[in-house]
Write an enzyme that holds these catalytic residues in place. Sequence first.
Site, PDB file in Angstrom:
ATOM      1  CG  ASP A  12      12.796   5.700  -3.370  1.00 35.80           C
ATOM      2  OD1 ASP A  12      12.547   6.510  -4.293  1.00 35.80           O
ATOM      3  OD2 ASP A  12      11.965   4.882  -2.956  1.00 35.80           O
ATOM      4  CE  LYS A  34       8.803   4.997  -6.788  1.00 32.92           C
ATOM      5  NZ  LYS A  34       8.779   6.370  -6.244  1.00 32.92           N
ATOM      6  CG  LEU A  62       7.870  13.907 -12.824  1.00 33.09           C
ATOM      7  CD1 LEU A  62       7.673  14.752 -14.087  1.00 33.09           C
ATOM      8  CD2 LEU A  62       9.210  14.255 -12.176  1.00 33.09           C
ATOM      9  CE  LYS A  63       4.476  10.187  -4.731  1.00 32.29           C
ATOM     10  NZ  LYS A  63       5.502   9.270  -5.209  1.00 32.29           N
ATOM     11  CB  ILE A  67      -1.966  25.656 -13.277  1.00 30.23           C
ATOM     12  CG1 ILE A  67      -0.569  26.001 -13.801  1.00 30.23           C
ATOM     13  CG2 ILE A  67      -2.297  26.453 -12.023  1.00 30.23           C
ATOM     14  CD1 ILE A  67      -0.470  27.413 -14.342  1.00 30.23           C
ATOM     15  N   PRO A  68      -2.956  23.171 -15.105  1.00 34.00           N
ATOM     16  CG  PRO A  68      -5.143  22.943 -15.897  1.00 34.00           C
ATOM     17  CD  PRO A  68      -4.317  23.712 -14.911  1.00 34.00           C
ATOM     18  CB  THR A 119       0.246   3.156   0.476  1.00 34.66           C
ATOM     19  OG1 THR A 119       1.631   3.531   0.409  1.00 34.66           O
ATOM     20  CG2 THR A 119      -0.203   2.671  -0.877  1.00 34.66           C
ATOM     21  N   GLY A 212      11.206  -1.158  -3.425  1.00 27.09           N
ATOM     22  CA  GLY A 212      12.347  -0.316  -3.089  1.00 27.09           C
ATOM     23  C   GLY A 212      13.305  -1.014  -2.160  1.00 27.09           C
ATOM     24  NE  ARG A 213      12.196   1.974   2.193  1.00 32.84           N
ATOM     25  CZ  ARG A 213      11.356   2.545   3.040  1.00 32.84           C
ATOM     26  NH1 ARG A 213      11.825   3.238   4.056  1.00 32.84           N
ATOM     27  NH2 ARG A 213      10.055   2.420   2.887  1.00 32.84           N
TER      28      ARG A 213
HETATM   29  O1  C5P Z   1       9.062   0.868   0.828  1.00 32.03           O
HETATM   30  P1  C5P Z   1       9.786   0.833  -0.494  1.00 32.03           P
HETATM   31  O2  C5P Z   1      11.235   1.234  -0.368  1.00 32.03           O
HETATM   32  O3  C5P Z   1       9.602  -0.470  -1.244  1.00 32.03           O
HETATM   33  O4  C5P Z   1       9.086   1.970  -1.353  1.00 32.03           O
HETATM   34  C1  C5P Z   1       9.211   2.030  -2.751  1.00 32.03           C
HETATM   35  C2  C5P Z   1       8.345   3.141  -3.293  1.00 32.03           C
HETATM   36  O5  C5P Z   1       7.010   2.954  -2.868  1.00 32.03           O
HETATM   37  C3  C5P Z   1       8.740   4.540  -2.805  1.00 32.03           C
HETATM   38  O6  C5P Z   1       9.535   5.157  -3.796  1.00 32.03           O
HETATM   39  C4  C5P Z   1       7.422   5.268  -2.646  1.00 32.03           C
HETATM   40  O7  C5P Z   1       7.142   6.132  -3.741  1.00 32.03           O
HETATM   41  C5  C5P Z   1       6.388   4.182  -2.647  1.00 32.03           C
HETATM   42  N1  C5P Z   1       5.733   4.206  -1.346  1.00 32.03           N
HETATM   43  C6  C5P Z   1       4.384   4.460  -1.285  1.00 32.03           C
HETATM   44  N2  C5P Z   1       3.760   4.490  -0.059  1.00 32.03           N
HETATM   45  C7  C5P Z   1       4.461   4.287   1.076  1.00 32.03           C
HETATM   46  C8  C5P Z   1       5.837   4.026   1.016  1.00 32.03           C
HETATM   47  C9  C5P Z   1       6.458   4.003  -0.224  1.00 32.03           C
HETATM   48  O8  C5P Z   1       3.743   4.666  -2.304  1.00 32.03           O
HETATM   49  N3  C5P Z   1       3.809   4.313   2.223  1.00 32.03           N
END
Ligand code: C5P
Length: 239
Positions: A12, A34, A62-63, A67-68, A119, A212-213
């Site tokens: 990210d 990712k 890509l979330k 449309i299909p 989440t 991630g972070r």
């Molecule tokens: O918090 P962290 O940096 O570990 O996040 C890694 C990935 O988790 C993010 O790229 C995001 O897509 C996902 N994420 C999530 N729900 C959150 C925060 C982050 O799905 N509340």
Amino acid sequence: MNTARRIIVALDFDTVDDAQAIVDRLGDAGQSYKVGLELLTVAGPAFVARLVGEGKDVFLDLKLFEIPTSVAGAVRAAGRLGATMVTVHAMGGSTIMEAAVRAAADFPQLHVIALTVVTSLADTDLAAIGLSATIEEQVTRLARLAQRAGCHGVVASPQDAASLRAELGPDMLIVTPGVTLQAGINGTTSEHARPAHPTAAIRAGATHIVIGRSLTRAPDPAAVLAHLEDELGKLRAHS
Ligand code: C5P
């Protein structure tokens, strides 16, 4: 599958240089990355192709919620790039998930992963968009729908991993973000509603964790990854 490929490092970042710096620092230990909308938008597909060219697994987040026809086109583009996972919103319904699965069939390495409820949302957020279900009910409902549509896996919080594993059986992939090694590392505050440790997520039935972070912003990301691989490897050796 080796442990390293189960640990998906979220790139990210808003510049290619920052993302590439982490990939370089992790070297052979980093097997799975990712790439989300931020990095894809700044870096373009060339960055993804380069990772694939280096033998990395790429989870293209890509979330998709379209449309299909458009979903299928985007999934084919992800497949041609060599991605191993692509995400589609289960909230978009069976038709778009089935379109995604059909499009992915031409790319044996590509898994369609359904997002249920992100989440960061709480029950009150669902009520605000007109859904009377609780998060838990909605997650279960959408995961079942994704499985029936032929998706290869779901994204789930660590707290939902165990119930979804029971619900979906042994074959579905469960990809779990919302994990952290310790809260507030390096001043980052997690917006995950209830962060859990990666080992807890794997124990609960996740096949992959997304981190991630708490890894990428650590002073020594390679040491953090090595430690994590070691911990998860031990867990699997004992399971
Ligand atoms: O918090 P962290 O940096 O570990 O996040 C890694 C990935 O988790 C993010 O790229 C995001 O897509 C996902 N994420 C999530 N729900 C959150 C925060 C982050 O799905 N509340």
